[in-house]
Design a protein around this motif. Structure first.
Motif, mmCIF file in Angstrom:
data_model
loop_
_atom_site.group_PDB
_atom_site.id
_atom_site.type_symbol
_atom_site.label_atom_id
_atom_site.label_comp_id
_atom_site.label_asym_id
_atom_site.label_seq_id
_atom_site.Cartn_x
_atom_site.Cartn_y
_atom_site.Cartn_z
ATOM 1 N N ILE A 1 42.444 16.606 50.152
ATOM 2 C CA ILE A 1 43.630 17.673 48.817
ATOM 3 C C ILE A 1 42.721 17.818 47.537
ATOM 4 O O ILE A 1 42.054 19.106 47.455
ATOM 5 N N ASP A 2 41.672 16.888 47.027
ATOM 6 C CA ASP A 2 40.489 17.146 45.982
ATOM 7 C C ASP A 2 39.572 17.794 47.416
ATOM 8 O O ASP A 2 38.968 18.499 46.146
ATOM 9 N N ILE B 1 40.160 21.518 46.939
ATOM 10 C CA ILE B 1 40.323 21.693 45.116
ATOM 11 C C ILE B 1 38.576 22.134 44.897
ATOM 12 O O ILE B 1 38.335 22.513 43.909
ATOM 13 N N THR C 1 49.122 15.388 44.734
ATOM 14 C CA THR C 1 47.338 15.671 44.483
ATOM 15 C C THR C 1 47.624 14.892 42.961
ATOM 16 O O THR C 1 48.270 14.368 42.557
ATOM 17 N N GLU C 2 46.348 14.362 42.797
ATOM 18 C CA GLU C 2 45.916 13.847 41.619
ATOM 19 C C GLU C 2 46.702 14.390 40.000
ATOM 20 O O GLU C 2 45.955 15.543 39.990
ATOM 21 N N ALA D 1 47.173 21.791 52.321
ATOM 22 C CA ALA D 1 47.664 21.569 51.047
ATOM 23 C C ALA D 1 49.432 21.167 50.856
ATOM 24 O O ALA D 1 49.878 20.733 49.638
ATOM 25 N N ALA E 1 45.227 12.396 49.500
ATOM 26 C CA ALA E 1 45.227 12.620 48.139
ATOM 27 C C ALA E 1 43.286 13.366 48.380
ATOM 28 O O ALA E 1 42.728 14.693 47.439
ATOM 29 N N THR F 1 48.964 22.732 46.292
ATOM 30 C CA THR F 1 48.673 21.558 45.397
ATOM 31 C C THR F 1 49.454 21.433 44.152
ATOM 32 O O THR F 1 49.434 20.534 44.428
ATOM 33 N N HIS G 1 44.147 17.448 38.673
ATOM 34 C CA HIS G 1 44.309 18.393 39.338
ATOM 35 C C HIS G 1 45.288 19.392 38.757
ATOM 36 O O HIS G 1 45.042 20.531 38.074
ATOM 37 N N ASN H 1 52.087 19.388 45.792
ATOM 38 C CA ASN H 1 52.161 18.277 47.069
ATOM 39 C C ASN H 1 52.153 17.227 46.005
ATOM 40 O O ASN H 1 51.584 16.833 44.978
ATOM 41 N N ASN I 1 56.188 16.585 40.032
ATOM 42 C CA ASN I 1 55.345 15.975 40.895
ATOM 43 C C ASN I 1 54.816 15.040 40.746
ATOM 44 O O ASN I 1 55.145 14.399 39.087
ATOM 45 N N CYS J 1 45.594 22.664 37.231
ATOM 46 C CA CYS J 1 46.334 23.698 38.123
ATOM 47 C C CYS J 1 47.449 24.000 36.359
ATOM 48 O O CYS J 1 47.734 25.359 36.417
#
Length: 192
Positions: A30-31, A34, A59-60, A20, A27, A53, A63, A56, A83, A67
């Motif tokens: 990372i998904d 998570i 990261t969508e 991450a 992506a 995350t 998410h 990054n 981000n 977070c």
């Protein structure tokens, strides 16, 4: 070459953090990290993974929104604001954040460029403030030159914005409907 799939599937939190933390991590990996229901986000390793995350760029957005709601750690929130996938609902609060650090983080986000918000900050802030400098230092202004045909319009808008006629200045800028003029106006005012 890093095997992100292997790192994501590892039982080691350090491996997940390593994946991450790498901006090349896709992506979907990372998904996968998570969405791992067996993963614990509590404790130092969980917080470190959340920070990775949040920072990054792959990261969508949804998410990042989760977070933001799940953490009280300000450094993680600042990473989310920086981000490029920062959720729009968080970006829209630029003018409303009390924290200068949050405003600076959002101004550092390359995907954020709002003429209205930037001009409002420039008009409301003291000259050479940290926020105005953050606008002036944006990458799109590196080596920027104002076109000669925009100078007269910029002077008119400048006079309106700084003479308690901010809305009238914005109306004129919008009526002229020239994206280059909008960028040039922000540049001019941020670099007084």
């Amino acid at each position: 070459m890093t095997d992100f799939e292997k790192l994501a599937n590892s039982e080691s939190m350090d491996d997940k953090i390593k994946a991450a933390s790498d901006p090349k991590c896709p992506a979907k990996i990372i998904d996968q990290i998570i969405m791992n229901e067996e993963l614990s986000w509590s404790g130092p390793k969980g917080e470190e993974l959340m920070g990775a995350t949040a920072a990054n760029p792959n990261t969508e957005s949804h998410h990042l929104s989760n977070c933001w709601n799940a953490t009280q750690i300000e450094s993680h929130r600042l990473s989310i604001l920086k981000n490029p996938n920062c959720p729009e609902e968080l970006q829209e609060d630029l003018l409303h954040y009390d924290s200068i650090d949050r405003k600076l983080a959002l101004l550092d986000n390359p995907s954020v460029f709002w003429v209205y918000s930037f001009l409002k900050i420039i008009v409301d802030e003291p000259f050479r403030s940290k926020l105005i400098k953050a606008i002036s230092d944006r990458p799109e202004f590196k080596d920027y030159k104002i076109k000669p045909e925009h100078k007269e319009s910029i002077d008119k808008i400048d006079n309106l914005l700084f003479s308690d006629n901010f809305d009238t200045g914005m109306e004129l800028l919008n009526a002229l409907d020239d994206p280059d003029l909008k960028i040039a106006t922000v540049y001019h005012l941020a670099n007084y």
